[in-house]
Design an enzyme around this catalytic site. Structure first.
Site, short mmCIF file in Angstrom:
data_model
loop_
_atom_site.label_atom_id
_atom_site.label_comp_id
_atom_site.label_asym_id
_atom_site.label_seq_id
_atom_site.Cartn_x
_atom_site.Cartn_y
_atom_site.Cartn_z
N ILE A 1 -13.17 8.30 5.43
CA ILE A 1 -13.90 8.32 4.15
C ILE A 1 -14.92 7.17 4.07
O ILE A 1 -15.94 7.31 3.41
CB ILE A 1 -12.89 8.25 2.97
CG1 ILE A 1 -13.56 8.63 1.64
CG2 ILE A 1 -12.22 6.90 2.85
CD1 ILE A 1 -13.62 10.06 1.36
N ASP B 1 -7.68 3.04 -0.17
CA ASP B 1 -8.09 1.95 -1.07
C ASP B 1 -8.40 0.68 -0.27
O ASP B 1 -9.47 0.07 -0.43
CB ASP B 1 -6.92 1.72 -2.04
CG ASP B 1 -7.33 1.02 -3.32
OD1 ASP B 1 -8.54 0.81 -3.50
OD2 ASP B 1 -6.43 0.71 -4.13
N1 AR6 Z 1 -10.24 8.05 5.36
C1 AR6 Z 1 -9.74 9.24 4.92
N2 AR6 Z 1 -8.42 9.40 4.64
C2 AR6 Z 1 -7.60 8.36 4.84
C3 AR6 Z 1 -8.05 7.09 5.30
C4 AR6 Z 1 -9.45 6.97 5.57
N3 AR6 Z 1 -9.99 5.82 6.01
N4 AR6 Z 1 -6.99 6.25 5.36
C5 AR6 Z 1 -5.91 6.96 4.98
N5 AR6 Z 1 -6.26 8.24 4.67
P1 AR6 Z 1 -3.28 6.79 0.49
P2 AR6 Z 1 -2.29 7.74 -2.13
C6 AR6 Z 1 -5.43 9.37 4.17
O1 AR6 Z 1 -1.98 6.13 0.76
O2 AR6 Z 1 -1.21 8.54 -1.50
C7 AR6 Z 1 -2.89 2.59 -1.93
O3 AR6 Z 1 -2.16 1.45 -1.62
C8 AR6 Z 1 -3.94 9.24 4.36
O4 AR6 Z 1 -3.58 9.74 5.63
O5 AR6 Z 1 -4.53 6.07 0.79
O6 AR6 Z 1 -3.11 8.37 -3.23
C9 AR6 Z 1 -3.48 2.55 -3.34
O7 AR6 Z 1 -3.81 1.23 -3.74
C10 AR6 Z 1 -3.40 10.12 3.23
O8 AR6 Z 1 -3.33 11.47 3.65
O9 AR6 Z 1 -3.40 7.20 -1.09
C11 AR6 Z 1 -2.39 3.11 -4.19
O10 AR6 Z 1 -1.45 2.13 -4.55
C12 AR6 Z 1 -4.48 10.06 2.16
O11 AR6 Z 1 -5.61 9.43 2.76
C13 AR6 Z 1 -1.74 4.13 -3.29
O12 AR6 Z 1 -2.01 3.71 -1.96
C14 AR6 Z 1 -4.10 9.27 0.92
O13 AR6 Z 1 -3.27 8.17 1.27
C15 AR6 Z 1 -2.34 5.51 -3.46
O14 AR6 Z 1 -1.63 6.41 -2.67
#
Ligand code: AR6
Length: 183
Positions: A17, A40
């Site tokens: 992303i 994030d």
């Molecule tokens: N690009 C695209 N997708 C990604 C990337 C990236 N660089 N990195 C991870 N993913 P998450 P949530 C995917 O945990 O579940 C944070 O600590 C990953 O494989 O980022 O909404 C925040 O501060 C997964 O499928 O978000 C909140 O506290 C998806 O993105 C909490 O995590 C979402 O994973 C939010 O949790």
């Protein structure tokens, strides 16, 4: 895969992303808006401190971002001009409004983008990492919400779903095909 929905090009692709060149990228944030892991952490690392500074200002003016809502900041050093920070639900078994709140997160992100004249947006798979929402179910909600919005609305040139792993990409493609086949 890519397909035209109404006037909008919808792409469902594998990627990161933080490197997308759409006008906005969506951050899977938490209500505190001060950063975290996953998407994030990656967005704040790649975008630099300007994004956090704006988040801190938003926190002091409106006290964070409730689950299902979205707020807008600049994109700092990212290619994207804007970051839409939205907060997906934490999965608690499925009977705690998780589906509706996930839908709200996508809907409010698109509504906020539209309000600011943003015409291209990249979404990650909200809530399916640290927040443990089951991926197949999340993919169905994400795709249906976005498809229905862009079917009705002619504002967007391009919407991307950026899936981080091959497995996630497969689940989203499966959910897309199922949805199109069932209707
Ligand atoms: N690009 C695209 N997708 C990604 C990337 C990236 N660089 N990195 C991870 N993913 P998450 P949530 C995917 O945990 O579940 C944070 O600590 C990953 O494989 O980022 O909404 C925040 O501060 C997964 O499928 O978000 C909140 O506290 C998806 O993105 C909490 O995590 C979402 O994973 C939010 O949790």
């Amino acid at each position: 895969m890519e397909t035209l929905v109404g006037k909008t090009l919808l792409k469902i692709i594998k990627g990161d992303i933080t490197v997308q060149n759409t006008e906005a990228v969506v951050n899977a944030a938490n209500s505190g808006l001060l950063g975290g892991g996953g998407v994030d952490g990656a967005i704040h690392r790649a975008g630099g401190p300007a994004i956090l500074e704006e988040c801190i200002k938003i926190r002091s003016s409106q006290g964070g971002c409730p689950t299902g809502q979205a707020v807008l900041t600049g994109g700092g050093n990212l290619k994207a001009r804007y970051v839409i920070h939205t907060v997906g639900p934490i999965w608690h078994g499925g009977n705690n409004n998780e589906d509706e709140l996930l839908r709200d997160a996508y809907l409010n992100s698109l509504t906020l983008a539209k309000k600011h004249g943003i015409r291209s947006v990249s979404f990650p798979s909200i809530s399916t990492g640290a927040y443990r929402f089951p991926v197949g179910r999340a993919a169905g909600i994400a795709l249906r919400t976005v498809r229905d919005f862009i079917n009705m609305d002619k504002n967007f040139e391009e919407i991307r779903f950026i899936l981080y792993t091959e497995q996630l990409l497969k689940e989203f493609e499966l959910a897309w095909n199922k949805m199109e086949h069932d209707e």
